[in-house]
Design a protein around this motif. Structure first.
Motif, short mmCIF file in Angstrom:
data_model
loop_
_atom_site.label_atom_id
_atom_site.label_comp_id
_atom_site.label_asym_id
_atom_site.label_seq_id
_atom_site.Cartn_x
_atom_site.Cartn_y
_atom_site.Cartn_z
N ILE A 24 0.84 -1.20 0.00
CA ILE A 24 0.00 0.00 0.00
C ILE A 24 0.87 1.24 0.00
O ILE A 24 2.06 1.18 0.31
N TYR A 25 0.26 2.36 -0.34
CA TYR A 25 0.98 3.64 -0.31
C TYR A 25 0.01 4.78 -0.13
O TYR A 25 -1.19 4.64 -0.29
N SER A 26 0.58 5.92 0.25
CA SER A 26 -0.20 7.15 0.42
C SER A 26 0.68 8.31 -0.04
O SER A 26 1.86 8.38 0.30
N TRP A 27 0.09 9.20 -0.83
CA TRP A 27 0.85 10.34 -1.35
C TRP A 27 1.15 11.33 -0.23
O TRP A 27 0.35 11.54 0.66
N ALA B 14 5.29 9.35 -2.68
CA ALA B 14 4.40 8.49 -1.91
C ALA B 14 5.20 7.72 -0.88
O ALA B 14 6.39 7.43 -1.08
N HIS B 15 4.53 7.38 0.23
CA HIS B 15 5.15 6.52 1.24
C HIS B 15 4.53 5.14 1.11
O HIS B 15 3.31 5.00 1.05
N LEU C 100 -0.90 6.18 7.17
CA LEU C 100 -1.53 7.07 6.20
C LEU C 100 -1.31 8.54 6.53
O LEU C 100 -1.28 9.38 5.64
N ASP C 101 -1.16 8.86 7.81
CA ASP C 101 -0.91 10.22 8.25
C ASP C 101 -1.90 11.21 7.65
O ASP C 101 -1.54 12.27 7.16
N GLY C 102 -3.18 10.82 7.63
CA GLY C 102 -4.22 11.70 7.09
C GLY C 102 -4.39 11.62 5.59
O GLY C 102 -5.28 12.26 5.03
N GLY C 103 -3.55 10.83 4.91
CA GLY C 103 -3.62 10.72 3.46
C GLY C 103 -4.61 9.66 3.01
O GLY C 103 -5.27 9.00 3.81
N ILE C 104 -4.70 9.49 1.72
CA ILE C 104 -5.62 8.54 1.09
C ILE C 104 -4.88 7.23 0.85
O ILE C 104 -3.70 7.21 0.53
N LEU C 105 -5.59 6.13 0.98
CA LEU C 105 -5.03 4.79 0.83
C LEU C 105 -5.05 4.34 -0.63
O LEU C 105 -6.09 4.42 -1.30
N GLY D 260 5.15 6.98 -12.21
CA GLY D 260 5.85 5.80 -11.73
C GLY D 260 5.55 5.57 -10.25
O GLY D 260 5.04 6.43 -9.56
N GLY D 261 5.89 4.37 -9.77
CA GLY D 261 5.71 4.08 -8.36
C GLY D 261 4.31 3.68 -7.98
O GLY D 261 3.93 3.78 -6.82
N THR D 262 3.50 3.19 -8.96
CA THR D 262 2.13 2.78 -8.66
C THR D 262 1.84 1.35 -9.10
O THR D 262 0.85 0.79 -8.68
#
Length: 192
Positions: free
Chosen positions: A19-22, A29-30, A93-98, A116-118
């Protein structure tokens, strides 16, 4: 998975998902590995880190969540200082979207992705192996964090595939790093 977004709902997550969040207004993204029970193992700058030696050191903030695990009753501070941590999904997520990183996508979709990175053409290993790798690295580390050469995306891809890119080049291993670094080159008519 869409062409522009890999956004998912929490209810669709499965243990072993990448998973990641921008972060920072979609600059980067993280990434992490969801292990179930609302927990994520991810690689942060928490431990010893190596700078890039570029302007990116000043532009990119830490991939660690702004919320300290100390302020979250579900998270505990890491016992070791090597950068791989376990946290709740909210702190990750730190408040970000999943979003969910996609594996084994078609070559057409891979080329068509705007950023990239998705996603990747590579296939993922079974979830139990992915979770085992993530837990192993939680206890043993993943080396020194470097935003260009050894970052959270590299960590998550290694957990999913067992593959790590080792190059002698000085920059860019992960998909999001390559897309960021190629933009100025593309404007100049060069390729990376």
């Amino acid at each position: 998975m869409g062409l522009f977004s890999n956004r998912v709902d929490r209810g669709t997550l499965k243990p072993g998902d990448h998973i990641y969040s921008w972060r920072a207004a979609y600059i980067y993204a993280h990434h992490g590995i969801y292990i179930g029970d609302d927990r994520v193992i991810h690689f942060t700058r928490h431990g010893h880190e190596v700078g890039t030696g570029t302007v990116l050191d000043h532009l990119l903030v830490s991939s660690s969540p702004a919320r300290s695990p100390l302020s979250c009753s579900a998270c505990t501070p890491p016992e070791v200082d090597h950068g791989v941590i376990s946290s709740c999904l909210d702190c990750f997520l730190d408040g970000g979207i999943l979003y969910r990183f996609e594996y084994a996508v078609s070559p057409i979709l891979f080329v068509a992705k705007v950023r990239g990175g998705t996603c990747t053409l590579g296939a993922s290993d079974p979830a139990d192996i992915v979770i085992h790798r993530a837990n192993y690295l939680l206890n043993n580390g993943f080396g020194h964090y470097n935003v260009l050469k050894n970052n959270c995306e590299d960590f998550a891809i290694y957990c999913k595939t067992g593959l790590v890119v080792v190059e002698q080049r000085s920059m860019g291993l992960s998909g999001q790093t390559a897309s960021i670094l190629s933009a100025p080159q593309w404007l100049l008519g060069r390729t990376v």
